[in-house]
Design a protein around this motif. Structure first.
Motif, PDB file in Angstrom:
ATOM      1  N   SER A 150       0.810  -1.217   0.000  1.00  0.00           N
ATOM      2  CA  SER A 150       0.000   0.000   0.000  1.00  0.00           C
ATOM      3  C   SER A 150       0.846   1.271   0.000  1.00  0.00           C
ATOM      4  N   GLU A 151       2.149   1.129   0.196  1.00  0.00           N
ATOM      5  CA  GLU A 151       3.068   2.269   0.147  1.00  0.00           C
ATOM      6  C   GLU A 151       3.835   2.223  -1.173  1.00  0.00           C
ATOM      7  N   SER A 152       4.053   3.374  -1.783  1.00  0.00           N
ATOM      8  CA  SER A 152       4.634   3.417  -3.124  1.00  0.00           C
ATOM      9  C   SER A 152       6.039   2.818  -3.180  1.00  0.00           C
ATOM     10  N   ARG A 153       6.843   3.014  -2.140  1.00  0.00           N
ATOM     11  CA  ARG A 153       8.205   2.483  -2.167  1.00  0.00           C
ATOM     12  C   ARG A 153       8.202   0.959  -2.235  1.00  0.00           C
ATOM     13  N   GLU A 154       7.376   0.329  -1.401  1.00  0.00           N
ATOM     14  CA  GLU A 154       7.294  -1.142  -1.422  1.00  0.00           C
ATOM     15  C   GLU A 154       6.641  -1.629  -2.722  1.00  0.00           C
ATOM     16  N   ALA A 155       5.674  -0.865  -3.225  1.00  0.00           N
ATOM     17  CA  ALA A 155       5.031  -1.243  -4.487  1.00  0.00           C
ATOM     18  C   ALA A 155       6.031  -1.197  -5.640  1.00  0.00           C
ATOM     19  N   CYS A 156       6.914  -0.204  -5.643  1.00  0.00           N
ATOM     20  CA  CYS A 156       7.981  -0.145  -6.650  1.00  0.00           C
ATOM     21  C   CYS A 156       8.849  -1.390  -6.577  1.00  0.00           C
ATOM     22  N   ASN A 157       9.159  -1.806  -5.372  1.00  0.00           N
ATOM     23  CA  ASN A 157       9.979  -3.007  -5.205  1.00  0.00           C
ATOM     24  C   ASN A 157       9.280  -4.243  -5.755  1.00  0.00           C
ATOM     25  N   GLU A 158       7.959  -4.315  -5.590  1.00  0.00           N
ATOM     26  CA  GLU A 158       7.222  -5.449  -6.150  1.00  0.00           C
ATOM     27  C   GLU A 158       7.335  -5.475  -7.665  1.00  0.00           C
TER      28      GLU A 158
END
Length: 400
Positions: A150-158
């Motif tokens: 739900s956070e953009s930084r972790e979503a980028c990592n996905e």
């Protein structure tokens, strides 16, 4: 199309003038009544934006969304394949808030767990009372749109993890010949021509909801690229890793990418108004005014992919539905009937633009007499993501 375009752009000009005037006449109030929008994707964002430009003093708009940013799903297939662009797929909401009159629009990052008669319950433990409620929770889709963070930084990592899996694989199977499956197959083969890509589809036509003309164009383009296409087959994933079985065939792949189906996010409505959820499609049943079909809740609306509108399930359709909902809510605030009715305009709302590899694209416009196809090879690597940032009224270099 021309008959629609001229009055539409004239209406858009009037709206912009009205929004500018509204910004200087609206006054924030601590006791303002809430218009709550559940869901901050395309339909919910546009509804929040339109209401913030028109809502009278004494009311305010609150958009509740689990994600920190707008996830620009149109570009997920491309950004799952090529690195370096993933940050651009997550657009902050700040621009819309800054452009709205102070106090008229608020975004809350949280998850709605329950809907009550006059309030929503949040996962954080809080409650938000509402005078009007709009449900724009969309739908779930498989890889690569099913980003869990739900956070953009972790979503980028996905997205980066997906890129690594694609880069490491030689034999790749894509299951599902809708827009998502077609685009990611074409991107993989276009950017990595040495990879062996097989696209499976259970129907006898790719993109079957758009008619045979688009299917013919797309299948020829994919086959020319060297993509193997298997129609009328729904392969079964065997217990062995990445092994598929269909008919009398069994084949191993390095990577299997599921791109099948969409599941409406209607669970929140099931617990609140179960009679308003279709047993067949799981979508929320609505009147032409986009109010819930259940007459006990005249102040509750649904729009976008989660709503059973009998129109196309496209972001453009959600845009027009947001216009209907915003006008009906304003009518009700003024003491009038919610008399604006949604009637799907297939030639406008049902159009689709597909990327077919690195530069190629095709635009399909459905028509009452015949479909229109326009194609080109001047596509952008980032698929024009700057348009999404402009829509959200924020410069890409200012994004967080």
């Amino acid at each position: 199309m021309v008959k629609f375009a001229v009055p539409y752009f004239w209406k858009l000009l009037i709206r912009r003038v009205s929004a500018f005037h509204h910004k200087w006449t609206y006054h924030a109030s601590p006791s303002a009544r809430n218009i709550v929008v559940i869901g901050g994707s395309f339909s919910g964002v546009h509804l929040g934006k339109r209401l913030s430009e028109t809502v009278p003093t004494g009311h305010r708009v609150i958009v509740v969304e689990r994600n920190s940013h707008l996830y620009y799903l149109f570009n997920f297939p491309r950004f799952s394949v090529i690195p370096g662009y993933e940050k651009q797929a997550f657009i902050p909401y700040d621009g819309l808030i800054k452009c709205a009159p102070p106090g008229a629009l608020q975004f809350i990052q949280d998850t709605v767990t329950h809907i009550r008669k006059d309030c929503i319950q949040l996962a954080s433990g809080g409650q938000i009372p509402f005078a009007y409620l709009a449900i724009a929770t969309g739908s779930k889709q498989n890889f690569p749109e099913n980003i869990t963070a739900s956070e953009s930084r972790e979503a980028c990592n996905e997205l980066r993890q997906i890129q690594k899996k694609i880069q490491a694989a030689r034999r790749i199977a894509v299951i599902g010949g809708g827009a998502l499956g077609v685009e990611i197959s074409a991107d993989i083969k276009s950017f990595f021509p040495q990879k062996i890509v097989t696209l499976f589809h259970s129907r006898d036509r790719l993109l079957h909801q758009f008619g045979p003309k688009l299917h013919g164009f797309v299948i020829a383009a994919l086959q020319k690229m060297g993509i193997r296409i298997v129609l009328r087959q729904r392969p079964r994933v065997l217990p062995e890793r990445n092994c598929l079985e269909w008919s009398s065939h069994r084949e191993e792949f390095d990577l299997v990418i599921p791109c099948t189906g969409q599941t409406p996010n209607s669970t929140i409505v099931t617990g609140f108004a179960p009679a308003s959820v279709s047993q067949e499609t799981q979508r929320v049943l609505v009147k032409p005014s986009l109010q819930l079909q259940d007459a006990r809740f005249p102040n509750v609306f649904a729009l976008g992919d989660v709503a059973e509108t009998h129109g196309p399930k496209m972001a453009r359709a959600g845009y027009f539905q947001a216009e209907i909902v915003s006008e009906n809510i304003l009518n009700m605030i003024r003491g009038n009937a919610p008399n604006k009715l949604y009637r799907p305009m297939m030639e406008v709302e049902g159009a689709i633009r597909l990327s077919l590899g690195k530069n190629a694209w095709v635009l399909h416009v459905p028509g009452s007499d015949r479909d229109l196809l326009v194609s080109g090879d001047d596509g952008k690597l980032d698929l024009g993501i700057n348009e999404g940032w402009n829509m959200m009224r924020v410069k890409m270099e200012d994004g967080k």
